[in-house]
Design a protein around this motif. Structure first.
Motif, PDB file in Angstrom:
ATOM      1  N   SER A  51       0.805  -1.294  -0.043  1.00 39.78           N
ATOM      2  CA  SER A  51      -0.016  -0.190  -0.035  1.00 39.78           C
ATOM      3  C   SER A  51       0.917   1.371   0.020  1.00 39.78           C
ATOM      4  O   SER A  51       1.967   1.097   0.189  1.00 39.78           O
ATOM      5  CB  SER A  51      -0.954  -0.028   1.154  1.00 39.78           C
ATOM      6  OG  SER A  51      -0.274  -0.432   2.392  1.00 39.78           O
ATOM      7  N   CYS A  94       1.198   3.983   1.793  1.00 40.42           N
ATOM      8  CA  CYS A  94       2.051   4.397   2.848  1.00 40.42           C
ATOM      9  C   CYS A  94       3.222   3.503   3.060  1.00 40.42           C
ATOM     10  O   CYS A  94       4.258   3.788   3.687  1.00 40.42           O
ATOM     11  CB  CYS A  94       1.042   4.448   4.208  1.00 40.42           C
ATOM     12  SG  CYS A  94       0.660   2.782   4.677  1.00 40.42           S
ATOM     13  N   CYS A  95       3.058   2.088   2.775  1.00 39.08           N
ATOM     14  CA  CYS A  95       4.332   1.228   3.076  1.00 39.08           C
ATOM     15  C   CYS A  95       5.559   1.125   1.942  1.00 39.08           C
ATOM     16  O   CYS A  95       6.394   0.573   2.191  1.00 39.08           O
ATOM     17  CB  CYS A  95       3.724  -0.274   3.216  1.00 39.08           C
ATOM     18  SG  CYS A  95       2.541  -0.497   4.371  1.00 39.08           S
ATOM     19  N   CYS A 141       1.620  -0.938   9.780  1.00 36.82           N
ATOM     20  CA  CYS A 141       1.808  -1.895   8.526  1.00 36.82           C
ATOM     21  C   CYS A 141       3.246  -1.577   7.726  1.00 36.82           C
ATOM     22  O   CYS A 141       3.614  -2.332   6.992  1.00 36.82           O
ATOM     23  CB  CYS A 141       0.605  -1.537   7.748  1.00 36.82           C
ATOM     24  SG  CYS A 141       0.491   0.231   7.015  1.00 36.82           S
ATOM     25  N   CYS A 142       3.548  -0.379   8.003  1.00 34.19           N
ATOM     26  CA  CYS A 142       4.900   0.055   7.284  1.00 34.19           C
ATOM     27  C   CYS A 142       6.039  -0.784   7.819  1.00 34.19           C
ATOM     28  O   CYS A 142       6.977  -0.978   7.109  1.00 34.19           O
ATOM     29  CB  CYS A 142       5.110   1.676   7.247  1.00 34.19           C
ATOM     30  SG  CYS A 142       3.727   2.652   6.611  1.00 34.19           S
TER      31      CYS A 142
HETATM   32 ZN   LIG Z   1       2.051   1.361   5.699  1.00 36.72          ZN
END
Ligand SMILES: [Zn+2]
Length: 297
Positions: A17, A19-20, A112-113
């Motif tokens: 995604s 942001c990651c 998540c990152c």
């Molecule tokens: Zn992320």
């Protein structure tokens, strides 16, 4: 395809995604062969990983690393950012503070990152053995400081790895199948995490059969024992009419088990109409057993 290549293939094919994206690429680069102004490169025997590395860099920086093939007996692939100007452009994105040997955690915008970062790191320097033969997962990190930082960051997520000297670097590893499952799930390789869980059940059933043959029934493996305990608790709650008054999520889990008494956890997760993880389902069974034990005492 080896088990390790298959895990890496699953990890490479996950959607990253927005942001990651940078964190994923950062993990890939930082744990590669070199990540400095002199050289940004990854060396691997796995062509798909080399391409994944090059793609990640291209997606983030619009810079296309060169991929070279070498090695006569065992093919190796080197993906490398050739121009110094390009390397500068990439390195300018990271805050190294006083040292290039620190992990810049300002890149991790959300949980998540960080998971994506670990995924990148594993693709670069990770290895996992075929669970049929041996439970072992490791990160071969080229510098000790970065390894220790990764170890500490993973510990915050509840994932505990051991370390061992490895030349100038440090090896982070685990031989614990539960930790391997957690780490694979954390990185997003849930398919392979399920596979390990399944292998474990099969192994333990085989063991228990062998032990039964040897008349050593006291040693029935923990896993088999656990599934027996689940069913015993559910059957008891059913017999005293407590089953229907359980919270909805526990009732669902109980019904799933009663309808499929022989199924492994992996199969139950697949059979479930709602999305479930193995650890989530396991947790629900744990709760059911607690209720059962409370009622009995
Ligand atoms: Zn992320």
């Amino acid at each position: 395809m080896s088990f390790c290549s298959s895990v890496k293939s699953e990890l490479l094919n996950l959607r990253v995604s927005g942001c990651c994206r940078q964190a994923f690429c950062y993990g890939f680069m930082l744990f590669g062969r070199a990540f400095s102004i002199k050289r940004i490169a990854l060396q691997t025997a796995n062509e798909e990983v080399a391409r994944g590395y090059a793609n990640a860099i291209f997606q983030n920086y619009k810079i296309k690393p060169e991929i070279k093939t070498g090695g006569s007996k065992k093919p190796t692939f080197v993906a490398e950012v050739i121009s110094e100007a390009d390397r500068l452009k990439i390195l300018a994105q990271y805050d190294f503070g006083m040292s290039e040997e620190l992990i810049d955690d300002s890149i991790f915008l959300r949980d998540c990152c960080f998971a994506s970062f670990v995924r990148g790191a594993f693709l670069s320097c990770g290895n996992i053995n075929d669970p049929e033969k041996e439970y072992r997962l490791e990160f071969n990190v080229k510098t000790e400081t970065i390894a220790l930082e990764l170890q500490a960051l993973l510990l915050r997520e509840g994932i505990s790895l051991k370390s061992a000297k490895n030349g100038k670097g440090l090896k982070l590893y685990t031989k614990d199948s539960a930790v391997i499952e957690d780490l694979l799930t954390f990185m997003g390789a849930s398919k392979h995490s399920l596979e390990i869980m399944d292998t474990k059940v099969i192994k333990s059933v085989k063991n228990s059969i062998n032990r039964a043959r040897n008349c050593d029934s006291a040693n029935i493996s923990k896993t088999v024992e656990a599934s027996i305990r689940q069913r015993r608790a559910i059957e008891f709650l059913k017999s005293v009419d407590r089953l229907e008054s359980l919270p909805e999520e526990l009732l669902q889990a109980a019904k799933l088990r009663l309808e499929n008494p022989e199924a492994t956890l992996k199969e139950l997760v697949r059979l479930s109409s709602e999305p479930l993880t193995i650890s989530g389902l396991n947790h629900r069974f744990q709760k059911i057993i607690e209720i059962y034990e409370e009622m009995k005492n």
